[in-house]
Design a protein around this motif. Structure first.
Motif, PDB file in Angstrom:
ATOM      1  N   ARG A  36       2.994  -1.428  -6.931  1.00  0.00           N
ATOM      2  CA  ARG A  36       2.934  -1.607  -5.474  1.00  0.00           C
ATOM      3  C   ARG A  36       1.523  -1.252  -5.007  1.00  0.00           C
ATOM      4  NH1 ARG A  36       3.867   1.820  -1.144  1.00  0.00           N
ATOM      5  NH2 ARG A  36       4.624   3.483  -2.531  1.00  0.00           N
ATOM      6  N   LEU A  66       9.964  -2.039   2.086  1.00  0.00           N
ATOM      7  CA  LEU A  66       8.932  -2.726   1.320  1.00  0.00           C
ATOM      8  C   LEU A  66       8.450  -4.002   2.008  1.00  0.00           C
ATOM      9  CD1 LEU A  66      10.332  -2.326  -2.312  1.00  0.00           C
ATOM     10  CD2 LEU A  66       8.606  -0.928  -1.153  1.00  0.00           C
ATOM     11  N   GLU A  69       4.707  -5.561   1.856  1.00  0.00           N
ATOM     12  CA  GLU A  69       3.974  -4.982   0.728  1.00  0.00           C
ATOM     13  C   GLU A  69       3.513  -6.087  -0.231  1.00  0.00           C
ATOM     14  OE1 GLU A  69       3.222  -1.767   0.192  1.00  0.00           O
ATOM     15  OE2 GLU A  69       4.852  -0.471   0.922  1.00  0.00           O
ATOM     16  N   HIS A 126      11.518   0.334  -6.627  1.00  0.00           N
ATOM     17  CA  HIS A 126      10.339   0.675  -5.831  1.00  0.00           C
ATOM     18  C   HIS A 126      10.770   1.216  -4.469  1.00  0.00           C
ATOM     19  CE1 HIS A 126       6.660  -0.408  -7.956  1.00  0.00           C
ATOM     20  NE2 HIS A 126       7.252  -1.488  -8.424  1.00  0.00           N
ATOM     21  N   SER A 127      11.769   0.578  -3.897  1.00  0.00           N
ATOM     22  CA  SER A 127      12.265   1.031  -2.596  1.00  0.00           C
ATOM     23  C   SER A 127      12.781   2.459  -2.668  1.00  0.00           C
ATOM     24  CB  SER A 127      13.376   0.092  -2.110  1.00  0.00           C
ATOM     25  OG  SER A 127      13.960   0.564  -0.914  1.00  0.00           O
ATOM     26  N   LYS A 130       9.872   4.924  -3.499  1.00  0.00           N
ATOM     27  CA  LYS A 130       8.997   5.100  -2.349  1.00  0.00           C
ATOM     28  C   LYS A 130       9.610   6.102  -1.390  1.00  0.00           C
ATOM     29  CE  LYS A 130       6.677   2.642   1.438  1.00  0.00           C
ATOM     30  NZ  LYS A 130       6.468   1.336   2.125  1.00  0.00           N
TER      31      LYS A 130
END
Length: 275
Positions: A36, A66, A69, A126-127, A130
């Motif tokens: 990311r 996200l 992004e 990733h979500s 994060k």
């Protein structure tokens, strides 16, 4: 060489792909990597973006945090061993739409290539990471770590029973992943189901084991994420070699010793995994 490949985010991505190949974790088109990007990364790479972005593609999953992004990603069906030879054909940069449910390619993935088939799994994780790390986590990496896969045939597929042998096989392990590792049962790769199952594990852990499939890790940067995978796989290799002797285990790192390591290195072990 294309100057884009000298941008640190891109150079690090290419190097990590080659590092994984050199470890033997990416036979054929196995494994995938996503990063990311920071605003600075995007600004440095933007001059090399396509003049016209390619069409939006729905992912089948959604993550509002996200939206907007950008990610560097390996390609579906692409070989890690070829990334260093021809980055533009094997990796790409994708933009996420304002709804957080679609991607479009803005650079690379030439000749009709697409992001890795595991992109939904990466995206959902990733979500989660994060959110769990206040934005610090940027790398998701999946590899076919040989000895980790081997242990999924002989260890119970639960977090505690898989973590303890790893902690006890190499002294650095409780320092590197003090929360332990999550374990997912075998699932068909590439779909929303495995993405959701893994993201549940990644709310607690930096790493998840996919039974009979491989290792899924996260980190704030390339070195940390690769180092985590390398550490877990090295510990698994030690344990596999111990088991292969056929001899009973006479001594190991005790739970009190694990607590002592955690105390001296200032980490908090997952006490639920200790006796």
């Amino acid at each position: 060489m294309n100057e884009l490949y000298q941008v640190p985010a891109m150079a690090g991505f290419i190097r990590m792909c080659d590092d994984g190949w050199q470890q033997g974790w990416h036979e054929r088109n196995g494994g995938n990597l996503t990063y990311r990007m920071t605003e600075e990364d995007v600004a440095a790479c933007r001059p090399y973006f396509d003049a016209q972005p390619r069409p939006w593609v729905k992912m089948g999953v959604q993550a509002k945090n996200l939206a907007g992004e950008y990610f560097i990603t390996t390609g579906s069906g692409k070989y890690f061993r070829n990334v260093i030879l021809d980055p533009a054909a094997n990796i790409g940069i994708v933009e996420i739409n304002d709804e957080g449910d679609s991607w479009r390619i803005v650079w690379g993935l030439e000749n009709g290539a697409k992001p890795t088939s595991e992109f939904p799994s990466h995206f959902m994780n990733h979500s989660v990471r994060k959110e769990a790390t206040n934005g610090a986590n940027r790398v998701i990496y999946h590899c076919h770590a040989t000895n980790v896969i081997a242990l999924t045939y002989v260890l119970p597929l639960n977090d505690r029973d898989f973590t303890r042998p790893l902690w006890q096989s190499a002294t650095e392990c409780p320092v590197v992943f003090p929360e332990g590792v999550g374990v997912c049962p075998w699932m068909v790769p590439g779909g929303a189901a495995i993405a959701m199952a893994t993201s549940e594990k990644m709310k607690t852990y930096q790493a998840a084991v996919w039974a009979q499939h491989g290792l899924f890790v996260s980190g704030p940067d390339y070195d940390t994420a690769f180092g985590l995978a390398h550490t877990i796989e090295k510990s698994a290799e030690i344990y596999v070699k111990v088991l292969s002797t056929g001899r009973p285990i006479l001594q190991t790192i005790t739970d009190d010793a694990l607590r002592a390591i955690a105390h001296d290195f200032g980490v908090q072990l997952n006490e639920a995994f200790l006796d």
